[in-house]
Design a protein around this motif. Structure first.
Motif, short mmCIF file in Angstrom:
data_model
loop_
_atom_site.label_atom_id
_atom_site.label_comp_id
_atom_site.label_asym_id
_atom_site.label_seq_id
_atom_site.Cartn_x
_atom_site.Cartn_y
_atom_site.Cartn_z
N PRO A 1 0.84 -1.20 0.00
CA PRO A 1 0.00 0.00 0.00
C PRO A 1 0.88 1.26 0.00
CG PRO A 1 -0.67 -1.52 1.74
CD PRO A 1 0.60 -2.05 1.17
N PRO A 2 0.62 2.21 -0.88
CA PRO A 2 1.49 3.38 -1.00
C PRO A 2 1.50 4.29 0.23
CG PRO A 2 -0.40 3.59 -2.46
CD PRO A 2 -0.45 2.22 -1.86
N ASP A 3 0.49 4.21 1.07
CA ASP A 3 0.44 5.07 2.26
C ASP A 3 0.95 4.37 3.52
OD1 ASP A 3 -1.72 3.35 2.29
OD2 ASP A 3 -3.10 4.82 3.15
N ALA A 4 1.48 3.16 3.39
CA ALA A 4 1.99 2.42 4.55
C ALA A 4 3.30 3.05 5.05
CB ALA A 4 2.23 0.95 4.19
N THR A 5 3.49 3.05 6.36
CA THR A 5 4.72 3.55 6.96
C THR A 5 5.82 2.49 6.83
OG1 THR A 5 3.44 4.81 8.57
CG2 THR A 5 5.73 4.36 9.12
#
Length: 55
Positions: A14-18
């Protein structure tokens, strides 16, 4: 693992994962990326640095 393999794995996430780095003291957020350029036929190395900002 080389940079190409890492990029392939990252594309599936996921592109917004930390991004966290596992260390002796637990997990730290990714703070930066450095490149170590090598000579004598050795490949360059990418070094992931933890975020050293105090909590």
């Amino acid at each position: 693992m080389n940079v190409g393999q890492l990029m392939e794995k990252l594309r599936a996430l996921p592109p917004d994962a930390t991004v966290l780095i596992e260390g002796d003291e637990g997990y730290s957020p990714l703070g930066g990326i450095d490149v170590q350029h090598n000579d004598n036929g050795l490949p360059d190395e990418v070094i992931l640095q933890p975020d050293m900002t105090p909590d």
